[in-house]
Design a protein around this motif. Structure first.
Motif, PDB file in Angstrom:
ATOM      1  N   ARG A 256       0.888  -1.130   0.175  1.00  0.00           N
ATOM      2  CA  ARG A 256      -0.232   0.027  -0.028  1.00  0.00           C
ATOM      3  C   ARG A 256       1.049   1.079  -0.139  1.00  0.00           C
ATOM      4  N   ILE A 257       1.845   1.199   0.809  1.00  0.00           N
ATOM      5  CA  ILE A 257       2.645   2.571   0.637  1.00  0.00           C
ATOM      6  C   ILE A 257       4.105   2.329   0.145  1.00  0.00           C
ATOM      7  N   PRO A 266      10.940  -2.192  12.796  1.00  0.00           N
ATOM      8  CA  PRO A 266      10.603  -0.901  13.892  1.00  0.00           C
ATOM      9  C   PRO A 266      12.105  -0.459  14.077  1.00  0.00           C
ATOM     10  N   VAL A 267      13.106  -1.063  13.967  1.00  0.00           N
ATOM     11  CA  VAL A 267      14.547  -0.338  14.134  1.00  0.00           C
ATOM     12  C   VAL A 267      14.786   0.651  12.885  1.00  0.00           C
ATOM     13  N   SER A 268      14.023   0.568  11.861  1.00  0.00           N
ATOM     14  CA  SER A 268      14.646   1.388  10.886  1.00  0.00           C
ATOM     15  C   SER A 268      13.834   2.736  11.074  1.00  0.00           C
ATOM     16  N   LEU A 269      12.897   2.742  12.007  1.00  0.00           N
ATOM     17  CA  LEU A 269      12.429   4.144  12.411  1.00  0.00           C
ATOM     18  C   LEU A 269      12.735   4.235  13.955  1.00  0.00           C
ATOM     19  N   LYS A 270      13.541   3.658  14.553  1.00  0.00           N
ATOM     20  CA  LYS A 270      13.776   4.133  15.944  1.00  0.00           C
ATOM     21  C   LYS A 270      14.232   5.603  16.316  1.00  0.00           C
ATOM     22  N   SER A 271      15.262   5.942  15.451  1.00  0.00           N
ATOM     23  CA  SER A 271      15.715   7.043  15.487  1.00  0.00           C
ATOM     24  C   SER A 271      14.866   8.341  15.673  1.00  0.00           C
ATOM     25  N   VAL A 272      13.859   7.991  14.545  1.00  0.00           N
ATOM     26  CA  VAL A 272      12.956   9.273  14.138  1.00  0.00           C
ATOM     27  C   VAL A 272      11.363   9.174  14.412  1.00  0.00           C
ATOM     28  N   SER A 273      11.106   8.188  15.203  1.00  0.00           N
ATOM     29  CA  SER A 273       9.853   7.615  15.589  1.00  0.00           C
ATOM     30  C   SER A 273       9.145   8.543  16.248  1.00  0.00           C
ATOM     31  N   GLN A 274       9.840   9.392  17.077  1.00  0.00           N
ATOM     32  CA  GLN A 274       9.469  10.390  17.890  1.00  0.00           C
ATOM     33  C   GLN A 274       9.736  11.594  17.604  1.00  0.00           C
ATOM     34  N   LYS A 292       5.348  18.081   8.268  1.00  0.00           N
ATOM     35  CA  LYS A 292       6.025  18.051   6.791  1.00  0.00           C
ATOM     36  C   LYS A 292       7.495  17.583   6.874  1.00  0.00           C
ATOM     37  N   VAL A 293       8.334  18.157   8.016  1.00  0.00           N
ATOM     38  CA  VAL A 293       9.635  17.952   8.121  1.00  0.00           C
ATOM     39  C   VAL A 293       9.645  16.409   8.625  1.00  0.00           C
ATOM     40  N   ALA A 294       8.832  16.264   9.639  1.00  0.00           N
ATOM     41  CA  ALA A 294       8.874  14.627  10.471  1.00  0.00           C
ATOM     42  C   ALA A 294       8.642  13.657   9.138  1.00  0.00           C
ATOM     43  N   ALA A 295       7.734  13.975   8.605  1.00  0.00           N
ATOM     44  CA  ALA A 295       7.225  12.868   7.171  1.00  0.00           C
ATOM     45  C   ALA A 295       8.336  12.597   6.381  1.00  0.00           C
ATOM     46  N   THR A 296       8.734  13.804   6.067  1.00  0.00           N
ATOM     47  CA  THR A 296       9.816  13.557   4.959  1.00  0.00           C
ATOM     48  C   THR A 296      11.091  13.014   5.517  1.00  0.00           C
ATOM     49  N   ILE A 297      11.637  13.253   6.619  1.00  0.00           N
ATOM     50  CA  ILE A 297      12.675  12.448   7.282  1.00  0.00           C
ATOM     51  C   ILE A 297      12.450  10.859   7.500  1.00  0.00           C
ATOM     52  N   GLN A 298      11.171  10.836   8.120  1.00  0.00           N
ATOM     53  CA  GLN A 298      10.825   9.342   8.204  1.00  0.00           C
ATOM     54  C   GLN A 298      10.792   8.611   6.911  1.00  0.00           C
ATOM     55  N   ARG A 299      10.206   9.119   5.798  1.00  0.00           N
ATOM     56  CA  ARG A 299      10.408   8.375   4.674  1.00  0.00           C
ATOM     57  C   ARG A 299      11.387   8.272   3.980  1.00  0.00           C
ATOM     58  N   VAL A 301      14.361   7.984   5.962  1.00  0.00           N
ATOM     59  CA  VAL A 301      15.023   6.975   6.680  1.00  0.00           C
ATOM     60  C   VAL A 301      14.447   5.125   6.408  1.00  0.00           C
ATOM     61  N   LEU A 302      13.171   5.186   5.966  1.00  0.00           N
ATOM     62  CA  LEU A 302      12.610   4.182   5.430  1.00  0.00           C
ATOM     63  C   LEU A 302      13.116   3.510   3.899  1.00  0.00           C
ATOM     64  N   GLY A 303      13.996   4.619   3.424  1.00  0.00           N
ATOM     65  CA  GLY A 303      14.345   4.187   2.172  1.00  0.00           C
ATOM     66  C   GLY A 303      13.846   4.670   0.950  1.00  0.00           C
ATOM     67  N   MET A 304      12.744   5.521   1.158  1.00  0.00           N
ATOM     68  CA  MET A 304      12.225   6.117   0.208  1.00  0.00           C
ATOM     69  C   MET A 304      12.941   7.299  -0.390  1.00  0.00           C
ATOM     70  N   ARG A 305      14.191   7.432  -0.888  1.00  0.00           N
ATOM     71  CA  ARG A 305      14.961   8.337  -1.448  1.00  0.00           C
ATOM     72  C   ARG A 305      16.027   7.835  -2.268  1.00  0.00           C
ATOM     73  N   ASP A 306      16.629   8.773  -3.009  1.00  0.00           N
ATOM     74  CA  ASP A 306      17.748   8.460  -4.028  1.00  0.00           C
ATOM     75  C   ASP A 306      19.134   8.366  -2.929  1.00  0.00           C
ATOM     76  N   PRO A 307      19.667   7.314  -3.042  1.00  0.00           N
ATOM     77  CA  PRO A 307      20.828   6.973  -1.932  1.00  0.00           C
ATOM     78  C   PRO A 307      21.966   7.772  -2.004  1.00  0.00           C
ATOM     79  N   ASN A 308      22.094   8.550  -3.575  1.00  0.00           N
ATOM     80  CA  ASN A 308      23.254   9.469  -3.741  1.00  0.00           C
ATOM     81  C   ASN A 308      22.807  10.981  -3.211  1.00  0.00           C
ATOM     82  N   LYS A 309      21.768  10.928  -2.640  1.00  0.00           N
ATOM     83  CA  LYS A 309      21.493  12.317  -2.254  1.00  0.00           C
ATOM     84  C   LYS A 309      21.152  12.606  -0.719  1.00  0.00           C
ATOM     85  N   PRO A 310      21.174  13.605  -0.167  1.00  0.00           N
ATOM     86  CA  PRO A 310      20.802  13.769   1.179  1.00  0.00           C
ATOM     87  C   PRO A 310      19.437  13.227   1.692  1.00  0.00           C
ATOM     88  N   LEU A 311      19.435  12.823   2.980  1.00  0.00           N
ATOM     89  CA  LEU A 311      17.865  12.247   3.487  1.00  0.00           C
ATOM     90  C   LEU A 311      17.176  13.259   3.136  1.00  0.00           C
TER      91      LEU A 311
END
Length: 360
Positions: A256-257, A266-274, A292-299, A301-311
């Motif tokens: 779905r996502i 859960p470990v993949s979100l541990k540092s940003v879950s709160q 907006k900031v939190a959702a972008t960072i959480q996504r 951290v979960l891997g939804m980004r270009d690995p060659n660019k900043p988080l």
């Protein structure tokens, strides 16, 4: 549905007798406020405010289910008007006399109008006609009008028709606890599982709640958790399984996502879950920016980004003193921040956050 003076409505006492109304979980604070308001002699109309899917309709119907046999409410009719009558109000002028006559003969009652905000949004002509027809009803001490509305609809009404809101006491639904969401799933499970007959453990339901809370993209709780549980049950049944397992839940959530199953741990979100709560303690009144900031960072951290660019990279705009620097400093991980004077400041603890010094 019954017809009262040519207006279609639901008699909620009859709905209770047929066990059609939901069981309400939690909401003690909101219920106490609702009872106090309804039992007042003045300004006893209620506006239930919450996002779609948060349980506004369930709150009212569940409360009616609890009180319909109590002696103090026996003299009141318990009525829910169909939203179709609101659509009629917005579409034609000829029904005004019919509705005015019907509402004048309305007995002492609790009158619930669901989805009021959806019909009134960006429709000033409808609001004018609503106030003309319902104005006297809203002033009657023996008739309590309860409407449901979403935040964006409420904001529009505050801006365009504040006089209408003065006729109501606003009750805001707060987020419920994980335990209450679990109880909601437990009460809903027999209906969802009626034809599937799967074995669903409490642990599996907790996993559903956890994922539904973790990923807001799934929707507003508790509706998102109920929908996720329904889909997970369907997926398990399609696989021929007798049990609902965490693996099935992960597969459904992943589909779905669009996040790989391995990154759902859960470990993949541990540092940003709160992160939203952490930033919220530092910065007051900037919930939209924080989300907006939190959702972008959480996504990211979960891997939804270009690995060659900043988080993540942010352009934080606003006048002096509203919390731009605090928001940037509060984000986790290594980061590069440009301050108002264009000076670069690197901190080894957050994502890359850029603030445009030209905007004041």
């Amino acid at each position: 549905m019954t017809t009262f003076k040519k207006i279609g409505y639901y008699d909620l006492r009859e709905e209770c007798a047929q066990n059609k109304l939901p069981f309400l979980v939690g909401r003690k604070e909101e219920l106490a406020r609702l009872r106090r308001t309804i039992n007042r002699r003045t300004n006893n109309n209620c506006l239930i405010l919450a996002p779609r899917g948060a349980g506004k309709t369930t709150l009212i119907r569940g409360w009616i289910s609890e009180i319909h046999r109590r002696e103090e409410y026996q003299k009141l009719q318990l009525i829910e008007l169909e939203t179709d009558h609101l659509n009629e109000l917005s579409d034609t002028e000829e029904i005004d006399p019919r509705y005015s006559k019907a509402l004048k003969s309305l007995p002492p009652s609790i009158l619930f109008i669901d989805d009021f905000g959806r019909t009134s949004l960006h429709n000033p002509a409808f609001l004018t006609r609503f106030m003309r027809i319902y104005g006297e009803v809203l002033k009657r001490p023996d008739v309590r009008v309860v409407v449901s509305i979403e935040p964006r609809e409420h904001a529009w009404l505050q801006d365009r028709h504040p006089a209408l809101l003065q006729s109501f006491e606003t009750i805001v639904l707060k987020s419920q606890t994980a335990y209450e969401y679990l109880r909601i799933l437990q009460t809903t499970l027999p209906w969802l599982n009626e034809e599937r007959h799967l074995i669903v453990s409490t642990a599996a339901l907790k996993v559903v709640v956890e994922y539904a809370k973790r990923f807001p993209v799934l929707g507003e709780m508790p509706r998102s958790a109920i929908g996720l549980l329904d889909e997970c049950l369907a997926a398990a049944a399609a696989l021929g399984s007798k049990y609902l397992t965490e693996e099935v839940v992960q597969a459904v959530v992943s589909g779905r996502i669009g996040i790989p199953k391995i990154n759902l741990e859960p470990v993949s979100l541990k540092s940003v879950s709160q992160l939203p709560q952490t930033l919220g303690r530092r910065i007051v009144g900037q919930n939209s920016a924080i989300a907006k900031v939190a959702a972008t960072i959480q996504r990211a951290v979960l891997g939804m980004r270009d690995p060659n660019k900043p988080l993540a990279s942010f352009l934080i705009l606003g006048p002096s003193g509203v919390g731009k620097s605090w928001l940037a400093d509060g984000a986790p991980g290594p980061r590069l921040v440009l301050d108002a004077e264009g000076r670069a400041k690197y901190t080894p603890s957050g994502p890359k956050i850029i603030w445009d010094p030209r905007v004041t």
